[in-house]
Write a protein that holds these residues in place. Structure first.
Motif, PDB file in Angstrom:
ATOM      1  N   HIS A 252      -3.196  -3.310 -15.043  1.00  0.00           N
ATOM      2  CA  HIS A 252      -3.088  -4.274 -13.958  1.00  0.00           C
ATOM      3  C   HIS A 252      -3.325  -5.695 -14.482  1.00  0.00           C
ATOM      4  O   HIS A 252      -4.194  -5.931 -15.304  1.00  0.00           O
TER       5      HIS A 252
ATOM      6  N   LYS B 269       2.223   6.400 -15.940  1.00  0.00           N
ATOM      7  CA  LYS B 269       0.904   6.060 -15.413  1.00  0.00           C
ATOM      8  C   LYS B 269       0.888   6.040 -13.889  1.00  0.00           C
ATOM      9  O   LYS B 269      -0.010   6.603 -13.274  1.00  0.00           O
ATOM     10  N   CYS B 270       1.832   5.365 -13.271  1.00  0.00           N
ATOM     11  CA  CYS B 270       1.713   5.236 -11.817  1.00  0.00           C
ATOM     12  C   CYS B 270       2.677   6.141 -11.080  1.00  0.00           C
ATOM     13  O   CYS B 270       3.762   6.459 -11.549  1.00  0.00           O
ATOM     14  N   THR B 271       2.240   6.583  -9.925  1.00  0.00           N
ATOM     15  CA  THR B 271       2.934   7.593  -9.137  1.00  0.00           C
ATOM     16  C   THR B 271       4.379   7.215  -8.828  1.00  0.00           C
ATOM     17  O   THR B 271       5.290   8.022  -9.007  1.00  0.00           O
ATOM     18  N   PHE B 272       4.575   5.986  -8.365  1.00  0.00           N
ATOM     19  CA  PHE B 272       5.919   5.596  -7.921  1.00  0.00           C
ATOM     20  C   PHE B 272       6.930   5.666  -9.057  1.00  0.00           C
ATOM     21  O   PHE B 272       8.046   6.130  -8.879  1.00  0.00           O
TER      22      PHE B 272
ATOM     23  N   LEU C  18      12.961   5.252  -0.846  1.00  0.00           N
ATOM     24  CA  LEU C  18      12.259   5.400  -2.119  1.00  0.00           C
ATOM     25  C   LEU C  18      12.403   4.143  -2.966  1.00  0.00           C
ATOM     26  O   LEU C  18      11.439   3.663  -3.564  1.00  0.00           O
TER      27      LEU C  18
ATOM     28  N   ASP D  46      10.094   1.557  -1.713  1.00  0.00           N
ATOM     29  CA  ASP D  46       8.682   1.903  -1.973  1.00  0.00           C
ATOM     30  C   ASP D  46       8.332   1.715  -3.450  1.00  0.00           C
ATOM     31  O   ASP D  46       7.258   1.197  -3.783  1.00  0.00           O
TER      32      ASP D  46
ATOM     33  N   MET E 275       7.971  -1.916  -4.229  1.00  0.00           N
ATOM     34  CA  MET E 275       6.751  -2.522  -3.675  1.00  0.00           C
ATOM     35  C   MET E 275       5.484  -1.967  -4.311  1.00  0.00           C
ATOM     36  O   MET E 275       4.490  -2.674  -4.442  1.00  0.00           O
ATOM     37  N   GLY E 276       5.497  -0.690  -4.658  1.00  0.00           N
ATOM     38  CA  GLY E 276       4.240  -0.025  -4.969  1.00  0.00           C
ATOM     39  C   GLY E 276       3.926   0.158  -6.443  1.00  0.00           C
ATOM     40  O   GLY E 276       2.811   0.540  -6.788  1.00  0.00           O
TER      41      GLY E 276
ATOM     42  N   LEU F 209       3.030  -0.209 -10.457  1.00  0.00           N
ATOM     43  CA  LEU F 209       1.995  -0.971 -11.159  1.00  0.00           C
ATOM     44  C   LEU F 209       2.569  -2.141 -11.944  1.00  0.00           C
ATOM     45  O   LEU F 209       2.044  -3.241 -11.915  1.00  0.00           O
TER      46      LEU F 209
ATOM     47  N   ALA G 285      -5.799   2.053 -11.781  1.00  0.00           N
ATOM     48  CA  ALA G 285      -4.750   1.568 -10.864  1.00  0.00           C
ATOM     49  C   ALA G 285      -3.448   2.334 -11.003  1.00  0.00           C
ATOM     50  O   ALA G 285      -2.371   1.774 -10.862  1.00  0.00           O
TER      51      ALA G 285
ATOM     52  N   ARG H  73      -1.892   4.466  -7.053  1.00  0.00           N
ATOM     53  CA  ARG H  73      -1.242   3.599  -6.062  1.00  0.00           C
ATOM     54  C   ARG H  73      -1.558   4.027  -4.637  1.00  0.00           C
ATOM     55  O   ARG H  73      -0.768   3.794  -3.719  1.00  0.00           O
TER      56      ARG H  73
ATOM     57  N   LEU I 289      -3.987   1.026  -1.758  1.00  0.00           N
ATOM     58  CA  LEU I 289      -3.388  -0.254  -1.392  1.00  0.00           C
ATOM     59  C   LEU I 289      -4.011  -0.806  -0.106  1.00  0.00           C
ATOM     60  O   LEU I 289      -4.344  -0.059   0.809  1.00  0.00           O
TER      61      LEU I 289
ATOM     62  N   ARG J  67       2.381  -9.089  -0.898  1.00  0.00           N
ATOM     63  CA  ARG J  67       2.584  -7.652  -0.778  1.00  0.00           C
ATOM     64  C   ARG J  67       1.266  -6.916  -0.968  1.00  0.00           C
ATOM     65  O   ARG J  67       0.286  -7.492  -1.443  1.00  0.00           O
ATOM     66  N   PRO J  68       1.218  -5.652  -0.548  1.00  0.00           N
ATOM     67  CA  PRO J  68      -0.043  -4.907  -0.683  1.00  0.00           C
ATOM     68  C   PRO J  68      -0.560  -4.897  -2.120  1.00  0.00           C
ATOM     69  O   PRO J  68       0.230  -4.890  -3.068  1.00  0.00           O
TER      70      PRO J  68
ATOM     71  N   THR K 131      -3.696  -3.245  -4.900  1.00  0.00           N
ATOM     72  CA  THR K 131      -4.616  -2.114  -5.073  1.00  0.00           C
ATOM     73  C   THR K 131      -6.060  -2.625  -4.946  1.00  0.00           C
ATOM     74  O   THR K 131      -6.438  -3.592  -5.614  1.00  0.00           O
TER      75      THR K 131
ATOM     76  N   THR L 271      -8.404  -3.029  -8.014  1.00  0.00           N
ATOM     77  CA  THR L 271      -8.281  -4.150  -8.953  1.00  0.00           C
ATOM     78  C   THR L 271      -8.553  -5.480  -8.270  1.00  0.00           C
ATOM     79  O   THR L 271      -8.591  -6.513  -8.928  1.00  0.00           O
TER      80      THR L 271
ATOM     81  N   MET M 252       2.749  -1.329   6.451  1.00  0.00           N
ATOM     82  CA  MET M 252       3.270  -1.326   5.080  1.00  0.00           C
ATOM     83  C   MET M 252       2.368  -0.523   4.156  1.00  0.00           C
ATOM     84  O   MET M 252       2.828   0.275   3.333  1.00  0.00           O
TER      85      MET M 252
ATOM     86  N   ARG N 114       2.795   3.127   4.943  1.00  0.00           N
ATOM     87  CA  ARG N 114       4.091   3.622   4.482  1.00  0.00           C
ATOM     88  C   ARG N 114       4.049   3.928   2.981  1.00  0.00           C
ATOM     89  O   ARG N 114       4.489   4.988   2.534  1.00  0.00           O
ATOM     90  N   LEU N 115       3.484   2.986   2.211  1.00  0.00           N
ATOM     91  CA  LEU N 115       3.443   3.180   0.759  1.00  0.00           C
ATOM     92  C   LEU N 115       2.498   4.321   0.386  1.00  0.00           C
ATOM     93  O   LEU N 115       2.785   5.100  -0.522  1.00  0.00           O
TER      94      LEU N 115
ATOM     95  N   SER O 212       4.225   7.523   1.134  1.00  0.00           N
ATOM     96  CA  SER O 212       5.285   7.742   0.160  1.00  0.00           C
ATOM     97  C   SER O 212       4.700   8.233  -1.170  1.00  0.00           C
ATOM     98  O   SER O 212       5.192   9.198  -1.763  1.00  0.00           O
ATOM     99  N   ALA O 213       3.626   7.581  -1.627  1.00  0.00           N
ATOM    100  CA  ALA O 213       2.990   7.988  -2.883  1.00  0.00           C
ATOM    101  C   ALA O 213       2.465   9.416  -2.767  1.00  0.00           C
ATOM    102  O   ALA O 213       2.609  10.230  -3.700  1.00  0.00           O
TER     103      ALA O 213
END
Lengths: 643, 228
Positions: free
Chosen positions: A323, A477-480, A511, A514, A517-518, A520, B46, B49, B52, B60-61, B63, B66, B81, B84-85, B88-89
């Motif tokens: 991050h 590393k990150c889910t998305f 997707l 998301d 936006m999500g 890392l 982090a 996700r 958030l 935007r959102p 974490t 951090t 938002m 939603r994220l 989704s995660a």
């Protein structure tokens, strides 16, 4: 401070390089960057050396870097004493020895193979009048392909290390101010103002600061940085040393991927030579400034182009982004304030200091200054590296400069910025190339890779290709990014196979949003761009795949069929039969051929085999629209011999 | 560092400036979904996700693991938002998860079960492709087994083992193929159990539970190889 005067350095280099600088014997330069070598430049080089020895011609045969004209490789520049240098394209060993005999020995410029002259000449037209050269503005590429990258004197003889010498006499603040006035923004992709990045690094108090040149180029179809380092490494080293001086760094690294062996060799040699001459190391040119520069070989993870992942990999950790903030400018390599700049950014720094801020600021648009080097690949006529001022339109770049689309096909889209970029359609071809315009079109500048696509490219498949790349290169590393891009990939794969549904399309859009936006880091954050832009500009193609099982570009294998048009097929011609790997082509009673759709694996070999005067094999999508065959295929297994 | 006032979901909270937002929220009983947050390790990962939140002034959102406490900060943990994220995660994680709760060591204390209840997400994700890797359990370490079909890649075991200096767990491979790999490093049973305890799901389990949890996946693997 008691600095060595630059004039003396330049004079010494020129003395050592008398033959080249004053050109007392014929000089032959062969472009041996990776692109040239792949096209056979090594053989040309050997042929020229052997032939000149055999003919007893005293000539200097030199390896140089890349002029950027990949479509015409191997390239040879021939310069006779007292005349302009001539450029020859598509040279083979045979052509090379002909040039040697006809031009170098007999004085006939051999116009058949000549592309043009590199300087004004009475006999031969200038290459710079050709469109491919005319619209270019070569700043970074100025010396690429014209100097020997492994000979530091050749670089110095062209004002090399003058900018560093000048920077060492300037206050660091003044260097940063000059960069700020030039309006230079990072050429690695995001376009962050270079001066602000330097200022940020300089502002953090530390016992040591570090500068890193990011040469972890990895976008599919992008190779600007490789060519620049293979063709003129000193220019980049000089920029890095200026950056180090400006931010007060005493350690520097070039992070170069291990897949670029030639660039590694040339950069290594450049560092050794520059250190031996006192342009790097302790007390540079008597200024009291120290910079120790090391080459770091990256192990080829795409994500390591991301600053924090790059640092992690240098620290011996797994190359995973973290991050931000803290940004590397505050806490970077080993916790020290670290400045990371792209190869092209640093090359431009050299020019800003050597010439002036205005020289760069006078080119480009209001917010994007200077030039940018693009690698144009794909279905474009004259592929290669092109350096143009910011603000040039995409249309001008693709059609005026690079000669348009191959084989008179229609333009469909250009993919800019690699897997993080987007596909821009024909309607937006008049978009100016600058950070903001490309961003609002859904693409991004990226590092400068451009893949041009024609009407035969399926946009769903293109999106799938880039998502496959990102998924494979995701650090996990990150889910998305780890799972999200895989879900997108599966959906896209199903659509190209005709198995997609309209709810898939909705899921794909959600997707993509998301993940953007999500995620890392920017690898994940920009990974959906190819999907989002193809959905935005080519949604009808997605709908055709889903609703009609039809691939409009006739590319998706599962959705097409090959068909032999009986009226075009020549009775008795057997060309296609022998090439079919599954024996799907059979002969009808008219001696014309037909395809057994049940056996056909749609490899397309028969299209290639069918002689151009017939062009009888055609592609059809959707598959159900294949006309019924005039005669059924022969009985299965009828001729098989048992026992 | 001084105590400052911030607002989380209309509730005024006092906290030391510079602390991690998620720690402050959790201490005050404000739940923020999370998988990879370890209070005892200051460097946030982090990666999951899930944590958030929206902070006033940020586009935007962000974490919350951090995000650091600043005076006057206005935080919302439940905006559309954010939800939603998070959903989704969570769906993505579940799409790659072997949902077989009845035979899972972590049943009823699993973070995925908890989060799906809180966020209203079904454990069986229908709309996405099934991405469960279907791999056998990793028995390298003896006392503690690793089930890659359950792993959510939060990195908790990796980071704790690094902190303990035992190097028993590390990540390998990229993309969806990323795995936690196990290394016989001479770690004691106690150290391994500590690592096991930070697993939010049933990916690290005691060896004695291995047969029950592994049988289901073993059957599926056998079925798959028969189909090929």
């Amino acid at each position: 401070m008691n600095m060595v005067p630059y004039d003396r350095i330049a004079q010494e280099a020129k003395d050592r390089f008398k033959e080249i600088a004053e050109n007392t014997i014929p000089l032959l330069m062969v472009g041996t960057a990776t692109c040239g070598l792949a096209q056979g430049a090594r053989d040309v080089l050997v042929a020229l050396k052997e032939e000149s020895r055999r003919l007893g011609i005293e000539a200097e045969v030199r390896e140089v870097g890349c002029l950027g004209h990949c479509y015409a490789e191997p390239l040879v520049v021939a310069k006779m004493p007292g005349t302009a240098p001539y450029l020859y394209g598509n040279v083979t060993p045979t052509k090379g020895s002909l040039i040697l005999r006809r031009y170098v020995r007999d004085g006939d410029p051999f116009l058949d193979f000549l592309m043009g002259s590199l300087e004004k000449d009475d006999v031969v037209p200038l290459v710079y009048d050709l469109p491919r050269f005319y619209f270019e503005k070569r700043v970074i590429l100025e010396l690429c392909g014209l100097i020997d990258p492994e000979d530091i004197d050749h670089y110095i003889a062209h004002m090399g290390y003058y900018a560093l010498h000048k920077a060492l006499t300037m206050a660091p603040e003044a260097i940063i101010a000059e960069i700020a006035r030039s309006g230079l923004r990072g050429r690695g992709g995001a376009g962050f103002p270079t001066a602000l990045k330097w200022e940020a690094c300089r502002s953090h108090i530390a016992d040591q600061r570090i500068v890193i040149c990011n040469a972890d180029e990895g976008d599919p179809g992008a190779y600007m940085d490789r060519s620049i380092l293979e063709s003129n490494p000193h220019q980049v080293l000089e920029g890095l040393a200026i950056a180090a001086r400006a931010v007060g760094a005493s350690r520097g690294y070039i992070y170069l991927r291990a897949e670029y062996p030639l660039a590694i060799r040339r950069v290594k040699k450049a560092i050794e030579d520059a250190t031996a001459r006192g342009f790097l190391g302790k007390d540079i040119m008597g200024s009291g400034f120290d910079l120790h520069l090391t080459l770091f070989e990256g192990s080829g993870a795409f994500v390591c182009g991301e600053e924090t992942a790059l640092i992690a990999s240098m620290e011996g950790e797994r190359g995973m982004p973290r991050h931000r903030p803290p940004y590397p400018a505050e806490r970077g390599l080993n916790g020290k304030p670290t400045l990371i700049n792209n190869v092209k950014t640093l090359a431009l720094v050299t020019h800003v200091i050597r010439d002036s801020a205005e020289a760069i600021a006078s080119m480009g648009t209001e917010k994007s200054k200077g030039t940018m080097v693009f690698s144009l690949v794909g279905k474009v006529e004259q592929q290669g590296l092109v350096e143009v001022p910011m603000g040039t339109t995409l249309r001008s770049l693709i059609f005026d400069i690079c000669g348009g689309i191959q084989n008179q096909k229609g333009f469909k889209a250009v993919q800019i910025g690699g897997p993080s970029g987007g596909c821009i359609p024909e309607a937006l071809l008049d978009t100016r190339i600058d950070y903001e315009s490309l961003g609002s079109a859904g693409a991004m500048m990226g590092s400068g890779g451009m893949v041009v696509m024609d009407e035969e490219d399926c946009m769903v498949e293109v999106a799938r290709f880039f998502v496959e790349f990102t998924q494979g290169e995701s650090c996990g590393k990150c889910t998305f990014c780890r799972i999200g891009t895989k879900q997108m990939l599966e959906i896209l794969g199903d659509i190209t196979k005709g198995k997609g549904t309209s709810s898939d399309l909705k899921l794909l859009k959600e997707l993509a949003e998301d993940i953007r936006m999500g995620s890392l880091c920017n690898l994940g954050g920009t990974a959906p761009n190819p999907v989002l832009t193809t959905l935005r500009y080519f949604e009808e193609e997605y709908r055709a795949h889903i609703g009609e099982q039809r691939c409009p570009a006739l590319q998706c294998r599962e959705l097409i069929a090959y068909y032999i048009i009986p009226d075009r097929c020549a009775a008795g011609c057997e060309a296609c039969v022998g090439t079919c790997p599954t024996e799907a082509i059979y002969t009808m009673s008219t001696r014309k051929k037909a395809i057994d759709q049940g056996k056909c694996v749609r490899c397309g070999e028969c299209v290639v085999a069918c002689p151009p005067e017939y062009r009888a094999v055609t592609k059809i999508s959707p598959r159900r629209e294949v006309p019924p065959s005039l005669e059924p295929p022969p009985e299965q297994g009828g001729t098989e011999i048992h026992g | 560092m001084s105590e400052v006032a911030i607002v989380i979901d209309d509730m005024e909270v006092k906290a030391k400036e510079g602390r991690r937002l998620i720690d402050v929220a959790l201490e005050h009983g404000i739940f923020i979904p999370h998988l990879c947050h370890l209070p005892e390790i200051e460097d946030s990962y982090a990666g999951c996700r899930m944590c958030l939140v929206e902070v006033d002034g940020k586009a935007r959102p962000v974490t919350s693991c951090t995000e650091r406490v600043r005076p006057g900060m206005m935080v919302r943990t439940d905006t559309p938002m954010v939800r939603r994220l998070q959903r989704s995660a969570l769906r993505l994680l579940l799409s790659a998860h072997h949902v077989d709760c009845g035979n899972c060591y972590a049943n009823k204390r699993c973070a995925l079960q908890d989060l799906s209840k809180r966020l209203g997400v079904k454990l069986k994700v229908k709309e996405m492709r099934d991405l469960c890797p279907r791999l056998p359990l990793d028995e390298t370490l003896g006392h503690v087994l690793h089930d890659p079909n359950k792993c959510v890649h939060c990195g908790n075991c990796v980071r704790l083992s690094q902190r303990l200096g035992i190097g028993a767990f590390h990540f390998s491979r990229r993309g969806l193929k990323m795995r936690v790999s196990l290394f016989p490093s001479g770690a004691s049973k106690e150290e391994l159990e500590r690592c096991m305890k930070v697993c939010p799901v049933g990916a690290l389990i005691p060896a004695e539970f291995g047969k029950r949890q592994g049988d289901g996946i073993r059957k599926e693997i056998a079925k798959m190889s028969l189909m090929e």
